[in-house]
Design a protein around this motif. Structure first.
Motif, PDB file in Angstrom:
ATOM      1  N   UNK A 249      43.980  19.261  19.264  1.00 25.18           N
ATOM      2  CA  UNK A 249      44.426  20.312  18.337  1.00 25.18           C
ATOM      3  C   UNK A 249      44.152  20.014  16.871  1.00 25.18           C
ATOM      4  N   UNK A 250      43.545  18.885  16.576  1.00 27.34           N
ATOM      5  CA  UNK A 250      43.077  18.597  15.222  1.00 27.34           C
ATOM      6  C   UNK A 250      41.881  17.665  15.333  1.00 27.34           C
ATOM      7  N   UNK A 251      41.034  17.683  14.326  1.00 24.92           N
ATOM      8  CA  UNK A 251      39.864  16.804  14.340  1.00 24.92           C
ATOM      9  C   UNK A 251      40.254  15.336  14.312  1.00 24.92           C
ATOM     10  N   UNK A 252      41.359  15.018  13.648  1.00 24.72           N
ATOM     11  CA  UNK A 252      41.785  13.619  13.586  1.00 24.72           C
ATOM     12  C   UNK A 252      42.185  13.121  14.974  1.00 24.72           C
ATOM     13  N   UNK A 274      34.446  16.518  24.316  1.00 26.64           N
ATOM     14  CA  UNK A 274      35.611  16.439  23.425  1.00 26.64           C
ATOM     15  C   UNK A 274      35.382  17.369  22.234  1.00 26.64           C
ATOM     16  N   UNK A 275      36.395  18.154  21.910  1.00 23.02           N
ATOM     17  CA  UNK A 275      36.299  19.080  20.773  1.00 23.02           C
ATOM     18  C   UNK A 275      37.589  19.034  19.969  1.00 23.02           C
ATOM     19  N   UNK A 276      37.491  19.398  18.696  1.00 25.09           N
ATOM     20  CA  UNK A 276      38.658  19.386  17.811  1.00 25.09           C
ATOM     21  C   UNK A 276      38.895  20.736  17.171  1.00 25.09           C
ATOM     22  N   UNK A 277      39.639  20.705  16.076  1.00 26.55           N
ATOM     23  CA  UNK A 277      39.972  21.923  15.330  1.00 26.55           C
ATOM     24  C   UNK A 277      40.193  21.541  13.872  1.00 26.55           C
ATOM     25  N   UNK A 278      39.512  22.197  12.947  1.00 26.52           N
ATOM     26  CA  UNK A 278      39.648  22.054  11.485  1.00 26.52           C
ATOM     27  C   UNK A 278      38.297  21.944  10.792  1.00 26.52           C
ATOM     28  N   UNK A 289      28.472  13.644  16.924  1.00 25.95           N
ATOM     29  CA  UNK A 289      29.091  14.607  16.013  1.00 25.95           C
ATOM     30  C   UNK A 289      30.047  15.513  16.786  1.00 25.95           C
ATOM     31  N   UNK A 290      31.089  15.986  16.101  1.00 26.84           N
ATOM     32  CA  UNK A 290      32.203  16.636  16.789  1.00 26.84           C
ATOM     33  C   UNK A 290      32.097  18.162  16.777  1.00 26.84           C
ATOM     34  N   UNK A 291      32.147  18.750  17.975  1.00 29.69           N
ATOM     35  CA  UNK A 291      32.308  20.201  18.091  1.00 29.69           C
ATOM     36  C   UNK A 291      33.715  20.561  17.661  1.00 29.69           C
ATOM     37  N   UNK A 292      33.860  21.616  16.879  1.00 31.81           N
ATOM     38  CA  UNK A 292      35.174  21.931  16.329  1.00 31.81           C
ATOM     39  C   UNK A 292      35.241  23.398  15.892  1.00 31.81           C
ATOM     40  N   UNK A 293      36.395  23.797  15.420  1.00 30.23           N
ATOM     41  CA  UNK A 293      36.594  25.134  14.858  1.00 30.23           C
ATOM     42  C   UNK A 293      36.765  24.989  13.353  1.00 30.23           C
ATOM     43  N   UNK A 328      42.774  34.453   7.684  1.00 29.39           N
ATOM     44  CA  UNK A 328      41.392  34.027   7.486  1.00 29.39           C
ATOM     45  C   UNK A 328      40.685  33.819   8.825  1.00 29.39           C
ATOM     46  N   UNK A 329      39.410  34.099   8.836  1.00 32.87           N
ATOM     47  CA  UNK A 329      38.632  33.979  10.066  1.00 32.87           C
ATOM     48  C   UNK A 329      38.280  32.523  10.352  1.00 32.87           C
ATOM     49  N   UNK A 330      37.932  32.241  11.599  1.00 27.45           N
ATOM     50  CA  UNK A 330      37.509  30.908  12.012  1.00 27.45           C
ATOM     51  C   UNK A 330      36.094  30.991  12.587  1.00 27.45           C
TER      52      UNK A 330
END
Length: 338
Positions: A249-252, A274-278, A289-293, A328-330
């Motif tokens: 739920x977070x990139x960290x 593995x994926x994150x968010x931020x 490199x990290x897939x994320x939102x 705000x959009x993501x």
């Protein structure tokens, strides 16, 4: 021999305008023609004039200070947000007082009281952890809440947040289309962090609607920290028929999970995605490199500050955001980890 400090009268004399015109140019509270504005600004620059914040405070009953509360200054997401907010404040002659609450509701409450006692003009509270009823009770100072949805009916606060549910849906769709059918979510307590709840709900909603059973979506609860992501991934790796895709739920958290998987000699994303968010700045330099939102971090801070200053100053500038709530959009950012 003492050096004479230039005054507002000196600026007015050099620019050939009234003291009131100089004040209006500095405060931006009233319209001044572009020609006079240029003359005043040139005079200010030539004289190296610095407006007295004390005098402005006494005259307008304002301190020209904004309180900014964030839960974790070490998290680049909040650091970028704070920088965006400060950039707008400085342009408008305000100073930002920063408080790190460490995601603790008691510290958050104390910080809010301290800001009020120091008579800040307004407060931006980022990802507050206080219970809703207590949060709404602190309404003595103009406030903008960031990264926590509040309905218009609930509060007179301004609210700015990203569409967390939509972003998580985008990520779930990506992982599903990559062929994954067993998933894990590394999360944090829902009740304390509503934005996390929206992320989890959005992620799960897409998967359920596309035929994934509840038992194929595993939830591991921790904190939005590197260490927690590392430890939760180690727990996950002990499962015999473990999930093939992990949403942190977070990139960290995702970073910690990534390192734990690499230490276990897993191939990412072949053995586990593995994926994150931020989409914090170092997500694109991890290996892989990290897939994320992506969330518009600096823009979020800028919008929040603009919204707050507009409430304080009742500006006639149409460029200033006046809306009570901004969503705000993501954007899905696909990289090597999936």
């Amino acid at each position: 021999m003492s050096i004479k400090v230039p005054s507002v009268k000196d600026v007015a004399k050099l620019a050939g305008v009234s003291v009131a015109t100089v004040s209006n140019v500095i405060s931006e509270q009233k319209y001044v023609s572009p020609e006079l504005t240029v003359r005043v600004n040139n005079a200010i620059k030539e004289l190296n004039y610095r407006p007295s914040k004390i005098a402005r405070s006494l005259k307008g009953m304002k301190t020209y200070q904004i309180g900014l509360m964030i839960p974790d200054i070490t998290n680049p997401y909040f650091a970028e947000l704070a920088r965006g907010a400060e950039s707008i404040a400085l342009k408008k002659g305000y100073q930002v007082l920063l408080c790190n609450t460490d995601g603790d509701s008691a510290r958050e409450e104390k910080a809010r009281i301290a800001f009020e006692e120091n008579r800040v003009d307004g407060i931006i509270n980022v990802a507050p952890r206080m219970k809703t009823e207590k949060l709404l009770a602190f309404n003595h100072v103009p406030t903008v809440i960031v990264d926590r949805p509040l309905s218009v009916e609930q509060s007179k606060f301004g609210v700015v947040f990203a569409d967390n549910s939509k972003g998580a849906c985008q990520l779930a769709k990506h992982l599903f289309e990559k062929g994954h059918r067993r998933f894990a979510c590394l999360t944090a307590p829902y009740d304390d962090i509503p934005s996390v709840k929206h992320r989890i709900n959005g992620f799960k909603k897409y998967l359920i609607e596309n035929g994934i059973d509840d038992e194929d979506i595993l939830f591991l609860n921790g904190k939005l920290r590197y260490k927690s992501g590392y430890e939760l991934m180690n727990e996950l790796l002990k499962i015999k028929n473990r999930p093939t895709a992990v949403f942190a739920c977070s990139d960290i958290m995702a970073w910690g999970a990534l390192e734990a998987a690499k230490k276990a000699h897993l191939n990412i994303p072949k053995d586990i995605a593995i994926a994150g968010f931020d989409n914090i700045y170092y997500s694109e330099i991890l290996d892989p490199t990290l897939t994320t939102i992506n969330q518009p971090k600096s823009e979020t801070g800028e919008i929040a500050m603009q919204m707050l200053l507009d409430r304080l100053n009742k500006s006639n500038n149409r460029k200033i955001i006046r809306t009570h709530s901004v969503i705000l959009d993501t954007e899905l950012i696909i990289r090597g980890s999936t």
